[in-house]
Write a protein that holds these residues in place. Structure first.
Motif, PDB file in Angstrom:
ATOM      1  N   PHE A  44     -40.017 -86.390  69.840  1.00  0.00           N
ATOM      2  CA  PHE A  44     -40.022 -85.850  68.475  1.00  0.00           C
ATOM      3  C   PHE A  44     -39.044 -84.697  68.255  1.00  0.00           C
ATOM      4  CE2 PHE A  44     -44.357 -87.422  69.414  1.00  0.00           C
ATOM      5  CZ  PHE A  44     -44.393 -88.459  68.498  1.00  0.00           C
ATOM      6  N   ILE A  45     -38.290 -84.310  69.288  1.00  0.00           N
ATOM      7  CA  ILE A  45     -37.470 -83.098  69.162  1.00  0.00           C
ATOM      8  C   ILE A  45     -36.303 -83.254  68.192  1.00  0.00           C
ATOM      9  CG2 ILE A  45     -38.077 -82.174  71.416  1.00  0.00           C
ATOM     10  CD1 ILE A  45     -35.483 -83.302  72.517  1.00  0.00           C
ATOM     11  N   THR A  46     -35.916 -84.502  67.886  1.00  0.00           N
ATOM     12  CA  THR A  46     -34.831 -84.701  66.918  1.00  0.00           C
ATOM     13  C   THR A  46     -35.344 -85.267  65.597  1.00  0.00           C
ATOM     14  OG1 THR A  46     -34.359 -86.889  67.849  1.00  0.00           O
ATOM     15  CG2 THR A  46     -33.086 -85.026  68.709  1.00  0.00           C
ATOM     16  N   GLN A  47     -36.648 -85.152  65.372  1.00  0.00           N
ATOM     17  CA  GLN A  47     -37.222 -85.599  64.102  1.00  0.00           C
ATOM     18  C   GLN A  47     -37.512 -84.373  63.239  1.00  0.00           C
ATOM     19  OE1 GLN A  47     -40.378 -88.484  64.361  1.00  0.00           O
ATOM     20  NE2 GLN A  47     -39.470 -89.469  66.163  1.00  0.00           N
ATOM     21  N   PHE A  48     -36.650 -84.182  62.254  1.00  0.00           N
ATOM     22  CA  PHE A  48     -36.666 -82.970  61.434  1.00  0.00           C
ATOM     23  C   PHE A  48     -38.018 -82.723  60.783  1.00  0.00           C
ATOM     24  CE2 PHE A  48     -34.473 -80.725  57.652  1.00  0.00           C
ATOM     25  CZ  PHE A  48     -34.600 -79.510  58.280  1.00  0.00           C
ATOM     26  N   GLU A  49     -38.642 -83.825  60.286  1.00  0.00           N
ATOM     27  CA  GLU A  49     -39.882 -83.677  59.533  1.00  0.00           C
ATOM     28  C   GLU A  49     -41.073 -83.303  60.409  1.00  0.00           C
ATOM     29  OE1 GLU A  49     -39.541 -87.906  60.868  1.00  0.00           O
ATOM     30  OE2 GLU A  49     -38.227 -86.397  59.981  1.00  0.00           O
ATOM     31  N   LYS A  50     -40.963 -83.455  61.740  1.00  0.00           N
ATOM     32  CA  LYS A  50     -42.088 -83.154  62.632  1.00  0.00           C
ATOM     33  C   LYS A  50     -42.276 -81.652  62.833  1.00  0.00           C
ATOM     34  CE  LYS A  50     -43.310 -87.382  63.607  1.00  0.00           C
ATOM     35  NZ  LYS A  50     -44.631 -87.935  63.253  1.00  0.00           N
ATOM     36  N   ASN A  51     -41.180 -80.893  62.764  1.00  0.00           N
ATOM     37  CA  ASN A  51     -41.237 -79.429  62.863  1.00  0.00           C
ATOM     38  C   ASN A  51     -41.999 -78.965  64.104  1.00  0.00           C
ATOM     39  OD1 ASN A  51     -40.830 -76.753  62.172  1.00  0.00           O
ATOM     40  ND2 ASN A  51     -42.616 -76.641  60.826  1.00  0.00           N
ATOM     41  N   ILE A  52     -41.500 -79.376  65.286  1.00  0.00           N
ATOM     42  CA  ILE A  52     -42.182 -79.011  66.527  1.00  0.00           C
ATOM     43  C   ILE A  52     -41.505 -77.830  67.237  1.00  0.00           C
ATOM     44  CG2 ILE A  52     -43.014 -81.363  66.903  1.00  0.00           C
ATOM     45  CD1 ILE A  52     -40.779 -81.605  69.035  1.00  0.00           C
ATOM     46  N   SER A  53     -40.562 -77.184  66.566  1.00  0.00           N
ATOM     47  CA  SER A  53     -39.874 -76.056  67.174  1.00  0.00           C
ATOM     48  C   SER A  53     -40.864 -74.957  67.561  1.00  0.00           C
ATOM     49  CB  SER A  53     -38.839 -75.484  66.201  1.00  0.00           C
ATOM     50  OG  SER A  53     -38.175 -74.376  66.768  1.00  0.00           O
ATOM     51  N   THR A  54     -40.688 -74.419  68.760  1.00  0.00           N
ATOM     52  CA  THR A  54     -41.572 -73.364  69.264  1.00  0.00           C
ATOM     53  C   THR A  54     -40.766 -72.104  69.542  1.00  0.00           C
ATOM     54  OG1 THR A  54     -41.292 -74.181  71.532  1.00  0.00           O
ATOM     55  CG2 THR A  54     -43.175 -75.028  70.275  1.00  0.00           C
TER      56      THR A  54
END
Length: 301
Positions: free
Chosen positions: A242-252
């Motif tokens: 999911f790290i390149t899926q913008f809509e998931k917003n998993i940035s930490t």
């Protein structure tokens, strides 16, 4: 078997697609027994309708709705970045400068220098985010310039990582480059630099103080492969897809509280694909992460 069941009083309906035909044919069918007055079944009635246009139109509408939903989600994320990830650092820079310019502040010369250094790093982060937003929005609109040329890779990487000198010194990170001097690739300079900048920034963010980051470049007959390797915190396997899926917003948050927007890796994937390459990642939690991407070599090499 189906006809035997119909002759016993059952009915059947459904659709059938003939994908091997040109154009494609999609039929709706209905099988029903013919029941006489005395209750006996004397035959089978078959109704068939051409629903090709209707079905294809429905599928196109469904796909459009899905894309619209994704577009709205992306737009919401875009404005969220502007509202939060840009507002906070710009506000911090403004307040910091106001404090330094205040004649009543009690900052000593050394404290003032350290404070200004922190503001500079904040401004670099903000500028990088603005650059990403600009390039990503241009790419979404098909307006991003793409002008590939045969360029030497090593000086581009060396020049790009200079901007991170302050950050690597603050976190005491050793950043090294292993690239043969005459390695050439058919790339757009600005796109290549943006990919390197984002991958290195990401590595610094998730590498502990005193860690190591290596940029390695290899080539074969068709592609160069660039690897940005760190010995940082790594990622859980379930996060990687999911790290390149913008809509998931998993940035930490990073190892020292650095905030990210999640846009950098999304942009990297889009730009790598635009340069006719591919990007992938190897990561192990607690061990580190390596991002790889390829770019075509120059014709005739």
């Amino acid at each position: 078997a189906k006809f035997e069941r119909i002759l016993k009083g059952e009915t059947f309906s459904g659709t059938r697609e003939y994908l091997d035909l040109d154009p494609v044919l999609i039929l709706s069918y209905f099988y029903s027994p013919i029941v006489e007055i005395d209750g006996t079944i004397s035959g089978i009635t078959i109704f068939s309708y051409d629903i090709t246009k209707l079905t294809l139109a429905q599928r196109e509408l469904f796909e459009s709705e899905k894309n619209l939903s994704l577009s709205n989600s992306t737009k919401d994320k875009f404005f969220s970045i502007i509202a939060h990830d840009l507002r906070s650092p710009i506000g911090g820079i403004k307040e910091g400068l106001d404090y330094i310019l205040d004649e009543d502040n009690d900052l000593a010369s050394e404290d003032s220098r350290e404070f200004i250094t922190e503001l500079k790093e904040m401004s670099i982060h903000t500028f990088d985010l603005l650059e990403n937003l600009l390039q990503w929005s241009q790419n979404q609109q098909g307006a991003l310039d793409y002008d590939p040329k045969c360029l030497e890779v090593s000086p581009l990487i060396t020049e790009t990582v200079k901007v991170f000198k302050g950050l690597t010194q603050i976190k005491e990170i050793c950043l090294s480059i292993d690239c043969t001097a005459d390695t050439m690739a058919f790339i757009d300079k600005n796109i290549f630099v943006t990919i390197i900048r984002n991958l290195v920034s990401n590595a610094i963010k998730y590498t502990e103080r005193g860690g190591d980051i290596k940029i390695l470049v290899e080539r074969d007959s068709y592609y160069i492969t660039v690897a940005v390797k760190d010995n940082g915190v790594g990622m859980k396997p379930e996060v990687i897809p999911f790290i390149t899926q913008f809509e998931k917003n998993i940035s930490t948050y990073g190892t020292e509280g650095e905030k990210g927007s999640g846009l950098g890796l999304v942009l990297c994937e889009e730009l790598v694909l635009k340069q006719k390459g591919k990007i992938w990642v190897d990561s192990e939690e607690g061990v580190g992460t390596t991002f790889y991407f390829t770019s075509p070599v120059c014709d005739g090499e």
